[in-house]
Scaffold this motif. Structure first.
Motif, PDB file in Angstrom:
ATOM      1  N   ARG A   1      41.501  31.592  34.350  1.00 29.20           N
ATOM      2  CA  ARG A   1      40.419  32.227  35.115  1.00 29.20           C
ATOM      3  C   ARG A   1      39.402  31.226  35.652  1.00 29.20           C
ATOM      4  O   ARG A   1      38.372  31.614  36.193  1.00 29.20           O
ATOM      5  CB  ARG A   1      39.733  33.302  34.284  1.00 29.20           C
ATOM      6  CG  ARG A   1      39.009  32.782  33.086  1.00 29.20           C
ATOM      7  CD  ARG A   1      38.385  33.906  32.307  1.00 29.20           C
ATOM      8  NE  ARG A   1      37.534  33.334  31.274  1.00 29.20           N
ATOM      9  CZ  ARG A   1      36.743  34.011  30.511  1.00 29.20           C
ATOM     10  NH1 ARG A   1      36.659  35.306  30.639  1.00 29.20           N
ATOM     11  NH2 ARG A   1      36.002  33.420  29.599  1.00 29.20           N
ATOM     12  N   ALA A   2      39.684  29.947  35.519  1.00 27.83           N
ATOM     13  CA  ALA A   2      38.722  28.906  35.898  1.00 27.83           C
ATOM     14  C   ALA A   2      38.757  28.549  37.382  1.00 27.83           C
ATOM     15  O   ALA A   2      37.945  27.742  37.827  1.00 27.83           O
ATOM     16  CB  ALA A   2      38.963  27.655  35.061  1.00 27.83           C
ATOM     17  N   ARG A   3      39.695  29.111  38.130  1.00 22.75           N
ATOM     18  CA  ARG A   3      39.786  28.885  39.576  1.00 22.75           C
ATOM     19  C   ARG A   3      39.834  27.405  39.949  1.00 22.75           C
ATOM     20  O   ARG A   3      39.201  26.973  40.904  1.00 22.75           O
ATOM     21  CB  ARG A   3      38.653  29.588  40.296  1.00 22.75           C
ATOM     22  CG  ARG A   3      38.699  31.077  40.115  1.00 22.75           C
ATOM     23  CD  ARG A   3      37.671  31.783  40.923  1.00 22.75           C
ATOM     24  NE  ARG A   3      37.750  33.203  40.627  1.00 22.75           N
ATOM     25  CZ  ARG A   3      37.088  34.120  41.262  1.00 22.75           C
ATOM     26  NH1 ARG A   3      36.288  33.786  42.234  1.00 22.75           N
ATOM     27  NH2 ARG A   3      37.210  35.381  40.927  1.00 22.75           N
ATOM     28  N   GLY A   4      40.533  26.628  39.141  1.00 19.33           N
ATOM     29  CA  GLY A   4      40.705  25.206  39.425  1.00 19.33           C
ATOM     30  C   GLY A   4      39.670  24.293  38.789  1.00 19.33           C
ATOM     31  O   GLY A   4      39.839  23.080  38.789  1.00 19.33           O
ATOM     32  N   TYR A   5      38.592  24.864  38.266  1.00 18.91           N
ATOM     33  CA  TYR A   5      37.589  24.044  37.589  1.00 18.91           C
ATOM     34  C   TYR A   5      38.153  23.634  36.232  1.00 18.91           C
ATOM     35  O   TYR A   5      38.696  24.458  35.506  1.00 18.91           O
ATOM     36  CB  TYR A   5      36.259  24.778  37.452  1.00 18.91           C
ATOM     37  CG  TYR A   5      35.585  24.945  38.795  1.00 18.91           C
ATOM     38  CD1 TYR A   5      34.863  23.900  39.354  1.00 18.91           C
ATOM     39  CD2 TYR A   5      35.721  26.127  39.515  1.00 18.91           C
ATOM     40  CE1 TYR A   5      34.275  24.030  40.607  1.00 18.91           C
ATOM     41  CE2 TYR A   5      35.130  26.268  40.766  1.00 18.91           C
ATOM     42  CZ  TYR A   5      34.413  25.213  41.304  1.00 18.91           C
ATOM     43  OH  TYR A   5      33.851  25.338  42.544  1.00 18.91           O
ATOM     44  N   THR A   6      38.032  22.359  35.917  1.00 21.06           N
ATOM     45  CA  THR A   6      38.659  21.823  34.711  1.00 21.06           C
ATOM     46  C   THR A   6      37.669  21.502  33.595  1.00 21.06           C
ATOM     47  O   THR A   6      38.040  21.490  32.432  1.00 21.06           O
ATOM     48  CB  THR A   6      39.435  20.540  35.053  1.00 21.06           C
ATOM     49  OG1 THR A   6      38.515  19.561  35.572  1.00 21.06           O
ATOM     50  CG2 THR A   6      40.534  20.813  36.057  1.00 21.06           C
ATOM     51  N   HIS A   7      36.430  21.205  33.952  1.00 18.66           N
ATOM     52  CA  HIS A   7      35.414  20.783  32.981  1.00 18.66           C
ATOM     53  C   HIS A   7      34.066  21.391  33.354  1.00 18.66           C
ATOM     54  O   HIS A   7      33.842  21.776  34.503  1.00 18.66           O
ATOM     55  CB  HIS A   7      35.266  19.261  32.981  1.00 18.66           C
ATOM     56  CG  HIS A   7      36.437  18.551  32.427  1.00 18.66           C
ATOM     57  ND1 HIS A   7      37.641  18.494  33.067  1.00 18.66           N
ATOM     58  CD2 HIS A   7      36.590  17.852  31.270  1.00 18.66           C
ATOM     59  CE1 HIS A   7      38.487  17.795  32.346  1.00 18.66           C
ATOM     60  NE2 HIS A   7      37.877  17.394  31.243  1.00 18.66           N
ATOM     61  N   ALA A   8      33.173  21.411  32.371  1.00 23.05           N
ATOM     62  CA  ALA A   8      31.817  21.891  32.621  1.00 23.05           C
ATOM     63  C   ALA A   8      30.808  21.028  31.870  1.00 23.05           C
ATOM     64  O   ALA A   8      31.118  20.449  30.826  1.00 23.05           O
ATOM     65  CB  ALA A   8      31.663  23.341  32.193  1.00 23.05           C
TER      66      ALA A   8
ATOM     67  N   PRO B   1      36.224  20.024  28.564  1.00 24.30           N
ATOM     68  CA  PRO B   1      37.224  20.740  29.351  1.00 24.30           C
ATOM     69  C   PRO B   1      37.233  22.233  29.021  1.00 24.30           C
ATOM     70  O   PRO B   1      36.896  22.637  27.909  1.00 24.30           O
ATOM     71  CB  PRO B   1      38.539  20.090  28.917  1.00 24.30           C
ATOM     72  CG  PRO B   1      38.283  19.654  27.514  1.00 24.30           C
ATOM     73  CD  PRO B   1      36.828  19.253  27.472  1.00 24.30           C
ATOM     74  N   THR B   2      37.643  23.020  29.995  1.00 28.99           N
ATOM     75  CA  THR B   2      37.792  24.452  29.752  1.00 28.99           C
ATOM     76  C   THR B   2      39.105  24.732  29.044  1.00 28.99           C
ATOM     77  O   THR B   2      40.073  24.000  29.207  1.00 28.99           O
ATOM     78  CB  THR B   2      37.740  25.264  31.067  1.00 28.99           C
ATOM     79  OG1 THR B   2      37.804  26.662  30.738  1.00 28.99           O
ATOM     80  CG2 THR B   2      38.875  24.915  32.005  1.00 28.99           C
ATOM     81  N   PHE B   3      39.111  25.770  28.238  1.00 24.73           N
ATOM     82  CA  PHE B   3      40.368  26.207  27.631  1.00 24.73           C
ATOM     83  C   PHE B   3      40.827  27.529  28.243  1.00 24.73           C
ATOM     84  O   PHE B   3      41.853  28.065  27.872  1.00 24.73           O
ATOM     85  CB  PHE B   3      40.248  26.320  26.100  1.00 24.73           C
ATOM     86  CG  PHE B   3      39.178  27.258  25.623  1.00 24.73           C
ATOM     87  CD1 PHE B   3      39.425  28.610  25.501  1.00 24.73           C
ATOM     88  CD2 PHE B   3      37.926  26.767  25.288  1.00 24.73           C
ATOM     89  CE1 PHE B   3      38.425  29.473  25.061  1.00 24.73           C
ATOM     90  CE2 PHE B   3      36.923  27.615  24.837  1.00 24.73           C
ATOM     91  CZ  PHE B   3      37.182  28.980  24.724  1.00 24.73           C
ATOM     92  N   THR B   4      40.074  28.041  29.202  1.00 22.54           N
ATOM     93  CA  THR B   4      40.442  29.289  29.884  1.00 22.54           C
ATOM     94  C   THR B   4      40.887  28.978  31.313  1.00 22.54           C
ATOM     95  O   THR B   4      40.299  29.443  32.278  1.00 22.54           O
ATOM     96  CB  THR B   4      39.273  30.279  29.897  1.00 22.54           C
ATOM     97  OG1 THR B   4      38.137  29.641  30.482  1.00 22.54           O
ATOM     98  CG2 THR B   4      38.934  30.771  28.508  1.00 22.54           C
ATOM     99  N   THR B   5      41.922  28.181  31.426  1.00 26.88           N
ATOM    100  CA  THR B   5      42.368  27.713  32.740  1.00 26.88           C
ATOM    101  C   THR B   5      42.817  28.843  33.658  1.00 26.88           C
ATOM    102  O   THR B   5      42.691  28.725  34.875  1.00 26.88           O
ATOM    103  CB  THR B   5      43.506  26.687  32.590  1.00 26.88           C
ATOM    104  OG1 THR B   5      44.554  27.290  31.827  1.00 26.88           O
ATOM    105  CG2 THR B   5      43.016  25.426  31.900  1.00 26.88           C
TER     106      THR B   5
END
Length: 103
Positions: free
Chosen positions: A50-57, A44-48
């Motif tokens: 600026r992630a534009r709705g993306y939650t995981h990578a 999961p991202t911890f920079t929500t």
């Protein structure tokens, strides 16, 4: 020439428990010994903000383009996407974004 494969996902907010299974599936894929797969990470991202709705990578490194192709059509990858990723995505057109580049 080595290849980096990046996928950003917009997972449903209610898919928390299922995402643990998805993470485990990707760990198994990373440890599978698939030819040409150097490294694979998923989280999961911890920079929500600026992630534009993306939650995981997912980020994977391959020895070359052919190894990326082998990964893309492998039973393990197809199964992970079909059973553990697509059902958990937000119902929006840009729920997954993939990029590949050579390094």
């Amino acid at each position: 020439m080595p290849v980096i494969h990046i996928v950003a996902f917009k997972f449903r907010a209610d898919a928390t428990a299922e995402l643990e299974v998805t993470a485990e599936k990707f760990k198994n894929l990373a440890a599978s010994g698939l030819p040409g797969l150097i490294k694979l990470t998923f989280g999961p991202t911890f920079t929500t903000e600026r992630a534009r709705g993306y939650t995981h990578a997912l980020v994977a490194e391959f020895t070359d383009r052919e190894a990326l192709h082998v990964y893309n059509v492998s039973d393990m990858h197809v199964s992970a996407v079909t059973e553990n990723v697509r059902p958990l995505l937000e119902p929006v057109p840009d729920a997954a974004l993939a990029l590949d580049y050579e390094i």
